[in-house]
Motif scaffolding. Structure first.
Motif: not given
Length: 551
Positions: A216-233
């Motif tokens: 849902g946060a795809k318009g703001s979140c960064h790839l590095g943060g996605n990886v650093a938090t192991n985002a699921g989605g």
């Protein structure tokens, strides 16, 4: 169910033979462009999710968590430090200085607080390096001076992991926004850590691929943060976690050492897989500066269905049938309870997709390469679940507008909750048999304690549940008029004890941050915690990387 009603339901659900792609393709800059500006089909911004009372003062995290004390070994930022960083980074916009300037408070505040208005730090300095070399120099200096730092991307987290607790320096990756390369034969994307997720996905859409993560946060979140938090989605059911799709990582350790593990190979069986240390580490071991990600071809036929169901047992039955009948084309199976959908309706004024209201709803998405094949499977699936009485009513999107509209009933829950005040969010993994029971038990517990009610004398407005059924991932949300220790103590640690008794996880995809650090023992044993602390001590002996969080 009569054959007439079933026939009508099928006609209502039938899709046109020519089905557009899942989301409109928007032109974005090429990898040689100097920027990757945010272009969003389904935008998520801090302003769109802040509670209605956006002027309410955010309580400092250090006050909300009085047991957390500032590490006396850390130095405080001086004017000399600021001058060093200004000379190092060069660009005026790369340093937001509240140390030597009295006019930077408004500019610094967005980096000091989270979009939920729950966590707030005391930083007076924000740095925006443009590449790994600048980050290396910044960290080397900070490590020598014992200046604590907080890595920060789009700052869309939910557990306070990307904002400071005290006066840590914020290192923001927004200037590191280049897509470095894309190999159309292998589907491997290499990008800077600061590339916005939706920008990456739209770039891939132009090349008939997609990013294997959707939030849902795809318009703001960064790839590095996605990886650093192991985002699921929303795509994990189909494409798996980032532990599998991330092929390589480039990161910088606390002492400035650059770890070049940016492999683009799917197979590399030579020694320890070091990239895995940084995936989900929340910036406590180093700062991710680049990622290599395996991206699948973009499906040519994408469909979405929305169902109303009378019980959670029927939700489980529908999921079993979806796995069996839709199998290889099943890409999402989302669960929403009736309360969550009612909140979306009240906040948007949109008409319900179905004629009646139900205790539970499911959103099912399929993705494939053959529209006729997928349509045949969907019709057979729909006929079966209606005929067996598993589903009470349902619709399938017939065009792109309906496709997006149906997804908004799932993705709009977070924003709908934000209008109620604050929200205690619990992102957990629980075996499917007990998944929704946690919502009922939490509601019953808070009600019995006299905390739930319609008027302002009650702190709790609503208890709702939704999540990724396909991943056994529940989002338990307790909406409150304002955050209070009374409500928090009623929920914690009771909720974590409940989860531990069922061998669940207290964090499925949001991470630990500040919110769950002290509760990690409910999901990890002493041996695992000891090993984690040894890794932290090895790679960050001074403890400057994102302190007061994680472990």
């Amino acid at each position: 169910m009569s054959s007439r009603r079933l026939s009508l339901a099928l006609r209502r659900a039938r899709l046109p033979s020519a089905r557009p792609a899942a989301r409109p393709i928007v032109s974005i800059p090429s990898p040689t462009s100097s920027t990757t500006s945010s272009i969003s089909a389904r935008p998520f911004t801090a302003s769109s999710t802040v509670a209605a009372d956006s002027t309410r003062q955010i309580k400092y995290t250090s006050d909300a968590y009085p047991n957390i004390k500032r590490n006396p070994n850390f130095a405080q930022v001086t004017a000399e430090d600021v001058r060093f960083f200004q000379e190092l980074l060069g660009a005026p916009s790369a340093v937001v200085d509240g140390v030597t300037s009295d006019n930077a408070a408004d500019d610094i505040e967005p980096f000091n607080s989270d979009w939920m208005r729950k966590y707030r730090g005391h930083t007076r300095l924000v740095l925006k390096p443009k590449d790994k070399d600048e980050i290396s120099a910044v960290l080397r200096y900070c490590n020598e001076k014992k200046l604590a730092v907080v890595p920060q991307g789009g700052n869309t987290g939910l557990v306070g992991g990307s904002v400071p607790v005290f006066d840590e320096i914020v290192i923001n990756t927004s200037r590191m926004n280049q897509i470095r390369s894309f190999d159309e034969a292998s589907g491997v994307l290499v990008a800077d850590a600061g590339v916005i997720l939706e920008v990456a996905d739209q770039y891939l859409a132009e090349r008939e691929h997609l990013f294997p993560l959707d939030l849902g946060a795809k318009g703001s979140c960064h790839l590095g943060g996605n990886v650093a938090t192991n985002a699921g989605g929303l795509r994990l059911l189909r494409y798996g976690s980032l532990h599998g799709s991330v092929l390589g990582v480039e990161a910088v350790l606390a002492d400035g050492t650059v770890v070049d593990a940016l492999s683009t190979l799917r197979k590399n069986n030579t020694g320890y897989d070091l990239k895995q240390l940084f995936i989900g580490a929340e910036g406590t071991l180093g700062i991710i500066t680049g990622v290599a990600v395996q991206c699948p071809p973009r499906p040519k036929a994408v469909n979405v269905a929305y169902f109303g169901l009378e019980s959670y047992d029927q939700v489980r039955a529908a999921f079993r049938e979806a796995k069996g009948q839709l199998s290889e084309i099943l890409s999402a199976f989302e669960l929403m309870d009736g309360r969550s959908q009612r909140l979306v309706h009240e906040s948007t004024g949109n008409k319900y997709p179905l004629e009646g209201e139900y205790p539970f709803y499911c959103l099912v998405e399929t993705s494939g390469s053959n529209g006729e094949h997928d349509l045949a499977k969907l019709e057979a699936f729909l006929e079966h679940i209606l005929g067996e009485g598993i589903v009470a009513d349902g619709v399938l999107a017939q065009d792109e507008t309906q496709f997006q509209a149906i997804w908004r009933w799932r993705e709009g829950i977070t924003e709908a909750l934000s209008h109620l005040g604050g929200t205690y969010k619990y992102d957990v993994s629980i075996p499917l048999t007990d998944l929704y029971q946690l919502v009922d038990d939490t509601r019953d517990r808070l009600t019995s304690l006299g905390l739930v009610g319609e008027d302002d004398s009650y702190p709790v407005r609503a208890v709702v549940g939704y999540g990724h059924m396909g991943d056994s991932n529940l989002h338990l949300n307790v909406a409150v008029r304002q955050y209070s220790k009374e409500v928090e103590k009623a929920i914690e640690p009771w909720v974590y004890e409940w989860i531990a008794q069922r061998n669940g996880s207290i964090s499925a995809e949001h991470g630990l941050g500040v919110a769950k650090k002290e509760f990690i023992g409910y999901s990890q044993n002493e041996t695992n915690l000891k090993l984690m602390k040894q890794l932290k001590a090895l790679y960050d002996p001074n403890g400057i990387m994102n302190p007061y969080k994680y472990i």
